[in-house]
Enzyme design. Structure first.
Site, PDB file in Angstrom:
ATOM      1  N   GLU A 168       0.850  -1.191   0.000  1.00  0.00           N
ATOM      2  CA  GLU A 168       0.000   0.000   0.000  1.00  0.00           C
ATOM      3  C   GLU A 168       0.889   1.246   0.000  1.00  0.00           C
ATOM      4  O   GLU A 168       1.874   1.296   0.701  1.00  0.00           O
ATOM      5  CB  GLU A 168      -0.868  -0.035   1.269  1.00  0.00           C
ATOM      6  CG  GLU A 168      -1.800   1.114   1.417  1.00  0.00           C
ATOM      7  CD  GLU A 168      -2.680   1.280   0.212  1.00  0.00           C
ATOM      8  OE1 GLU A 168      -3.444   0.361  -0.113  1.00  0.00           O
ATOM      9  OE2 GLU A 168      -2.597   2.349  -0.434  1.00  0.00           O
ATOM     10  N   CYS A 180       5.059   4.981   9.931  1.00  0.00           N
ATOM     11  CA  CYS A 180       5.661   4.255   8.804  1.00  0.00           C
ATOM     12  C   CYS A 180       7.164   4.485   8.664  1.00  0.00           C
ATOM     13  O   CYS A 180       7.942   3.567   8.841  1.00  0.00           O
ATOM     14  CB  CYS A 180       4.948   4.627   7.510  1.00  0.00           C
ATOM     15  SG  CYS A 180       3.184   4.280   7.585  1.00  0.00           S
TER      16      CYS A 180
HETATM   17  C1  UGA Z   1       4.243   7.302   4.086  1.00  0.00           C
HETATM   18  C2  UGA Z   1       4.411   7.238   2.564  1.00  0.00           C
HETATM   19  O1  UGA Z   1       4.484   8.568   2.018  1.00  0.00           O
HETATM   20  C3  UGA Z   1       3.251   6.481   1.911  1.00  0.00           C
HETATM   21  O2  UGA Z   1       3.468   6.356   0.519  1.00  0.00           O
HETATM   22  C4  UGA Z   1       3.165   5.084   2.559  1.00  0.00           C
HETATM   23  O3  UGA Z   1       2.083   4.332   2.036  1.00  0.00           O
HETATM   24  C5  UGA Z   1       2.980   5.248   4.065  1.00  0.00           C
HETATM   25  O4  UGA Z   1       4.100   5.984   4.597  1.00  0.00           O
HETATM   26  C6  UGA Z   1       2.923   3.864   4.667  1.00  0.00           C
HETATM   27  O5  UGA Z   1       3.925   3.145   4.598  1.00  0.00           O
HETATM   28  O6  UGA Z   1       1.845   3.455   5.127  1.00  0.00           O
HETATM   29  P1  UGA Z   1       2.749   8.807   5.737  1.00  0.00           P
HETATM   30  O7  UGA Z   1       3.577   8.197   6.837  1.00  0.00           O
HETATM   31  O8  UGA Z   1       1.269   8.835   5.863  1.00  0.00           O
HETATM   32  O9  UGA Z   1       3.059   8.056   4.343  1.00  0.00           O
HETATM   33  O10 UGA Z   1       3.208  10.316   5.605  1.00  0.00           O
HETATM   34  P2  UGA Z   1       4.148  11.176   4.645  1.00  0.00           P
HETATM   35  O11 UGA Z   1       3.330  12.164   3.939  1.00  0.00           O
HETATM   36  O12 UGA Z   1       5.025  10.328   3.828  1.00  0.00           O
HETATM   37  O13 UGA Z   1       5.019  11.964   5.732  1.00  0.00           O
HETATM   38  C7  UGA Z   1       5.882  11.265   6.634  1.00  0.00           C
HETATM   39  C8  UGA Z   1       6.636  12.239   7.487  1.00  0.00           C
HETATM   40  O14 UGA Z   1       7.622  12.917   6.714  1.00  0.00           O
HETATM   41  C9  UGA Z   1       5.785  13.347   8.128  1.00  0.00           C
HETATM   42  O15 UGA Z   1       6.204  13.515   9.466  1.00  0.00           O
HETATM   43  C10 UGA Z   1       6.100  14.581   7.307  1.00  0.00           C
HETATM   44  O16 UGA Z   1       5.949  15.765   8.024  1.00  0.00           O
HETATM   45  C11 UGA Z   1       7.561  14.315   6.956  1.00  0.00           C
HETATM   46  N1  UGA Z   1       8.020  15.020   5.734  1.00  0.00           N
HETATM   47  C12 UGA Z   1       7.467  14.746   4.533  1.00  0.00           C
HETATM   48  C13 UGA Z   1       9.083  15.906   5.824  1.00  0.00           C
HETATM   49  O17 UGA Z   1       9.639  16.143   6.920  1.00  0.00           O
HETATM   50  N2  UGA Z   1       9.535  16.516   4.679  1.00  0.00           N
HETATM   51  C14 UGA Z   1       8.992  16.269   3.466  1.00  0.00           C
HETATM   52  O18 UGA Z   1       9.462  16.854   2.467  1.00  0.00           O
HETATM   53  C15 UGA Z   1       7.926  15.365   3.390  1.00  0.00           C
END
Ligand code: UGA
Length: 453
Positions: free
Chosen positions: A155, A284
């Site tokens: 996913e 994740c």
């Molecule tokens: C992540 C992946 O993006 C999804 O594709 C995957 O399905 C999911 O894990 C999973 O394995 O279930 P998610 O954990 O919901 O999704 O959130 P993200 O949007 O990826 O963000 C993760 C973290 O990275 C957040 O704390 C966000 O603030 C941080 N982030 C994101 C940054 O610090 N910088 C960025 O440029 C992007």
């Protein structure tokens, strides 16, 4: 068994972010979906048409699924598994203390399901598992006298945009030694493509102007397992890389957002996930990175690069506080400080491994008088230090604060902007740990700092 080639009955085991989203969407595609949840309070919430976590649009899809009787929440595997042609496992894979994946829920769900599954039914793994797990589960299945087909179907949805990501997916990966089983699973996603506009309307979501061209990728089982963990690991790597460059930018006067805008303009690199800040959190990335390191070690491979990613990430909340302390001119001990954002990202109530909580707790441990606000996640933030004042709105959180830390980029925080936050609080320092505020719009003389800008 009511299994015809077009729309088999489906069971989804585990109603977390992945399972409940999958179940609610498939039910709105006309598929009969048994959604198995063994946690009684979560189950009773779903039965009343409400998700136990905040996710835009999901409650409406649960409600329509229940009304049409296509979505059948249950605590009992036996309710739907025997008549299901496809059984999805979407249970949690938390990490053990040594960083490896705790696969006890995965094994438990698989054992329970397989004992009830029809011989032609397909078992689909959606939980994120270390490469090789599928082969081991197949051995368990064979030992139980049930050599059913197994498909790894990782996913990729993100929390906060789970419905949109599932309706307008970039890719579906189906990894199996049984191509026909893989095709059956892919068939469900074609149904989602067919119904997605109607479902988006039900969920109150606006379809993207240009929907992504959905790719169906068929692979071997191990490749599919490794695609999932590699995708998350690479995104985490991009974030830690951006944070490393941001720390250098802080020392040299460069602005990391300008740097990454230009670096990311190279199509080979891409701009996404190069936003520096307080580091990544959630259920994740942290665990998937540590699980990849451990699983590589189990196979004699040293993942030094991912160790560095994890180390940089762990340091970021403290880097933010240290930078803020230097600019503030003294420790925050005895000062009133507001922390805006305890969810690990905007759009969710999830607080797992939330850098905002680490920042709030560290400040409190240093003796700061901390107040915290989050539009969705305060209720779930059990890990917030007892001394921290939980505020229901921004105004009461920032009232009288000498410094404000923005630790989640919720739109309401961004909309307030630097000047309004300063005016509401009288703060002399705004620490934008998400680099989400528009500093070019600043007119007041409050000190603003970001990470690498
Ligand atoms: C992540 C992946 O993006 C999804 O594709 C995957 O399905 C999911 O894990 C999973 O394995 O279930 P998610 O954990 O919901 O999704 O959130 P993200 O949007 O990826 O963000 C993760 C973290 O990275 C957040 O704390 C966000 O603030 C941080 N982030 C994101 C940054 O610090 N910088 C960025 O440029 C992007």
């Amino acid at each position: 068994m009511s299994n015809n080639a077009i729309t088999p009955t489906v069971t989804v085991i585990g109603c977390g972010y992945v399972g409940l989203t999958t179940a609610a969407i498939l039910a709105n595609c006309g598929v009969t979906v048994y959604a198995v949840e063994i946690n009684q309070s979560r189950l009773s919430s779903i039965k009343q048409g409400k998700s136990f976590f905040y996710e835009e649009g999901i409650d409406r899809l649960i409600a329509t699924g229940l009304a049409s009787k296509r979505l059948i929440p249950t605590g009992d595997y036996a309710a739907g598994v025997p008549e299901s042609g496809i059984v999805f496992s979407c249970v949690g894979t938390p990490d053990n203390d040594d960083g490896s994946s705790n696969l006890s829920y995965v094994y438990d769900a698989a054992r329970r399901a397989i004992s009830l599954m029809d011989k032609d039914a397909v078992f689909v793994q959606k939980s994120t598992v270390p490469v090789g797990t599928g082969k081991q589960l197949q051995t368990v299945f064979r030992q139980a006298g049930k050599p059913n087909s197994y498909v790894s179907n990782p996913e990729f949805l993100r929390e906060g945009t789970a419905i949109g990501d599932t309706l307008w997916f970039d890719r579906v990966v189906v990894g199996s030694d049984d191509p026909a089983a893989g095709q059956q699973v892919a068939g469900l996603y074609r149904l989602v493509e067919k119904h997605r506009d109607t479902i988006a309307k039900l969920a109150g979501l606006t379809p993207p102007a240009v929907p992504p061209a959905a790719r169906y990728i068929t692979t071997g089982q191990e490749s599919a397992e490794l695609i999932k963990v590699s995708s998350n690991a690479f995104l985490a790597l991009k974030i830690s890389f951006a944070n490393s460059i941001a720390m250098l930018a802080d020392q040299t006067g460069a602005d990391t957002t300008e740097v990454m805008d230009a670096v990311g303009a190279d199509r080979r690199i891409g701009r996404a996930f190069l936003n520096a800040g307080r580091g990544y959190g959630g259920g994740c990335f942290p665990k998937d990175v540590s699980s990849l390191i451990r699983s590589a070690e189990d196979h004699g491979v040293k993942m030094e690069v991912m160790r560095a990613v994890a180390d940089v990430n762990q340091s970021m909340p403290h880097y933010v506080i240290n930078k803020a302390t230097n600019v503030f001119g003294r420790s925050f001990e005895g000062s009133k400080v507001a922390v805006l954002g305890v969810a690990f990202k905007a759009g969710t109530s999830d607080v797992r491994r939330s850098p905002g909580i680490t920042i709030a707790n560290t400040l409190a441990a240093q003796g700061a008088i901390v107040s915290a606000h989050d539009p969705a996640a305060l209720e779930e933030a059990d890990e917030l230090h007892d001394t921290i004042l939980r505020c229901d709105d921004i105004r009461s959180a920032v009232d009288g604060a000498e410094a404000i830390f923005i630790t989640t980029d919720w739109p309401e925080f961004v909309q307030h902007g630097i000047d309004q936050l300063a005016a509401m609080s009288g703060a002399k320092l705004i620490v934008d740990a998400m680099n989400c505020l528009d500093k070019s719009a600043q007119a007041s003389d409050v000190t603003y700092i970001g990470v690498g800008r």
